[in-house]
Enzyme design. Structure first.
Site, PDB file in Angstrom:
ATOM      1  N   ASP A  44       3.816 -11.187  -2.040  1.00 18.32           N
ATOM      2  CA  ASP A  44       3.275 -11.261  -3.400  1.00 18.32           C
ATOM      3  C   ASP A  44       3.529 -12.672  -3.934  1.00 18.32           C
ATOM      4  O   ASP A  44       4.411 -13.386  -3.441  1.00 18.32           O
ATOM      5  CB  ASP A  44       3.930 -10.225  -4.315  1.00 18.32           C
ATOM      6  CG  ASP A  44       3.089  -9.913  -5.547  1.00 18.32           C
ATOM      7  OD1 ASP A  44       2.336  -8.919  -5.515  1.00 18.32           O
ATOM      8  OD2 ASP A  44       3.173 -10.664  -6.535  1.00 18.32           O
ATOM      9  N   CYS A  83      -9.475  -1.861  -7.254  1.00 16.86           N
ATOM     10  CA  CYS A  83      -9.335  -1.235  -8.577  1.00 16.86           C
ATOM     11  C   CYS A  83     -10.338  -1.833  -9.555  1.00 16.86           C
ATOM     12  O   CYS A  83     -10.236  -1.617 -10.762  1.00 16.86           O
ATOM     13  CB  CYS A  83      -7.911  -1.399  -9.105  1.00 16.86           C
ATOM     14  SG  CYS A  83      -7.418  -3.113  -9.387  1.00 16.86           S
TER      15      CYS A  83
END
Length: 395
Positions: free
Chosen positions: A250, A340
């Site tokens: 990340d 998403c």
């Protein structure tokens, strides 16, 4: 006295009668009575027949959001019933006892346009995203206190979409106090430290609950790569599921620090976990150049395309990461990939992944299609409430 009302253009009542809650500016013939932002207005068809009551938003392209198509008064009693019904809809999830974190209100899908409410133990985090919900804010807070008696209500109305409604961002403690020792929730036997004030969304991705558990079942004895890992929901499940190793990637240092704390919180073996901070796109290319490979790869990127207008550019980004991931998969490996983005349909997402597989020279087979957890219900008359698309594919 002139009624506060919107008259629709000819033929534009069809979506309202089909129970879609959004009325766009392009559908409005005229506005009567000079309503203020968030005020309830009558919705008339071309024949001046009343067909709905909605919250007016003069600054948004979504000019009104429908509260009801019945002859109901939109007041505190109305809101209390809607909120109570929404909470009661989650009773079966609550009774299962698998989690202490639930989405209790999911906006339009629960008949409460622009209102989102998540529960973490006895802490409530709410988001107000529309002019109508903002107008009713005081009543909403009072109702939450009465129905739930929470230790704390924290508001995270700090998202850009409020600007489209002519609203400034707001983030504040509404009532009570956040837990002094931090907030820890439990989901399917795994504990997570939650930062409701500084974390993404309302502090946690509740919508991936079921999908995290699926990854746990796929991970035993496998080398797993978790991309866009945030605070490690998929990582923790892979480790708990008996993964041989998990590499988590990340770009957020604070999120990765919280991941390390979550690993310790669950007494999971540190030596099986590798954590790298960096740009996922660059790191996937680096892993390719290093000839690294994995048995299971999870791709859960942020929202690349919030709207349809951004879908083309986002499609390229989705294809890139899926192409790179497929190349890193070992024969027989599993790709768990998500979008998403509201601007990416399920069909388009599947085509993107298929195109990535073709360019990678690989045959992928869909084992399962995934979606958001049950406390994020999809209202059939509001397809926009279906946003999380996922695929489990085998190479």
């Amino acid at each position: 006295m002139i009624e506060k009302a919107i008259q629709l253009k000819k033929g534009r009542q069809k979506s309202v009668l089909a129970r879609h809650p959004w009325i766009f500016a392009s559908a409005v013939e005229r506005v009567d009575g000079n309503p203020g932002s968030g005020e309830t207005v009558l919705i008339f068809d071309e024949h001046r027949k009343s067909i709905a009551k909605a919250a007016y938003s003069p600054n948004s392209q979504i000019r009104a959001r429908v509260w009801t198509t019945s002859d109901e008064t939109v007041d505190r009693k109305f809101l209390e019933k809607r909120i109570r019904d929404s909470i009661n809809r989650r009773d079966s999830l609550r009774q299962e006892g698998k989690t202490t974190a639930l989405r209790l209100i999911y906006g339009e899908a629960d008949g409460l346009p622009g209102l989102v409410m998540d529960q973490y133990n006895k802490t409530i985090v709410m988001q107000i995203l529309s002019a109508g919900a903002e107008f009713q804010r005081n009543d909403i807070i009072g109702i939450l206190k009465d129905l739930l008696n929470p230790d704390c209500i924290y508001e995270r109305s700090d998202v850009e979409v409020r600007g489209l409604e002519g609203l400034s961002v707001r983030e504040e403690l509404v009532t009570g106090n956040l837990p002094e020792n931090g907030l820890v929730i439990e989901e399917n036997g795994i504990k997570y430290q939650i930062d409701v004030a500084g974390g993404q969304k309302t502090g946690f991705y509740i919508d991936q609950r079921d999908n995290r558990q699926k990854v746990s079942g796929l991970a035993h004895g496998k080398d797993v790569l978790n991309c866009f890992c945030y605070t490690g929901g998929f990582t923790l499940n892979a480790l708990a599921g008996g993964a041989k190793s998990v590499l988590s990637v990340d770009s957020s240092a604070p999120a990765l620090q919280q991941l390390k704390q979550n690993i310790a919180l669950n007494d999971l073996e540190d030596e099986r976990s590798e954590i790298i901070e960096g740009d996922v796109f660059k790191l996937l290319r680096l892993f390719r150049d290093q000839a690294r490979s994995f048995d299971v790869i999870v791709l859960d990127p942020p929202k690349f395309a919030p709207t349809i207008s951004q879908a083309e550019k986002a499609s390229r980004a989705y294809k890139d990461i899926n192409l790179l991931a497929i190349k890193l998969l070992r024969p027989g490996g599993i790709l768990v990939t998500f979008s998403c983005s509201g601007g990416i349909t399920r069909d388009l997402f599947q085509k993107i992944v298929a195109g990535a597989a073709l360019d990678a020279g690989a045959d992928l087979r869909i084992l399962e299609q995934l979606s958001q957890s049950a406390d994020h219900p999809v209202l059939l008359s509001f397809p926009e409430s279906f946003y999380l698309k996922g695929l489990i594919c085998k190479k």
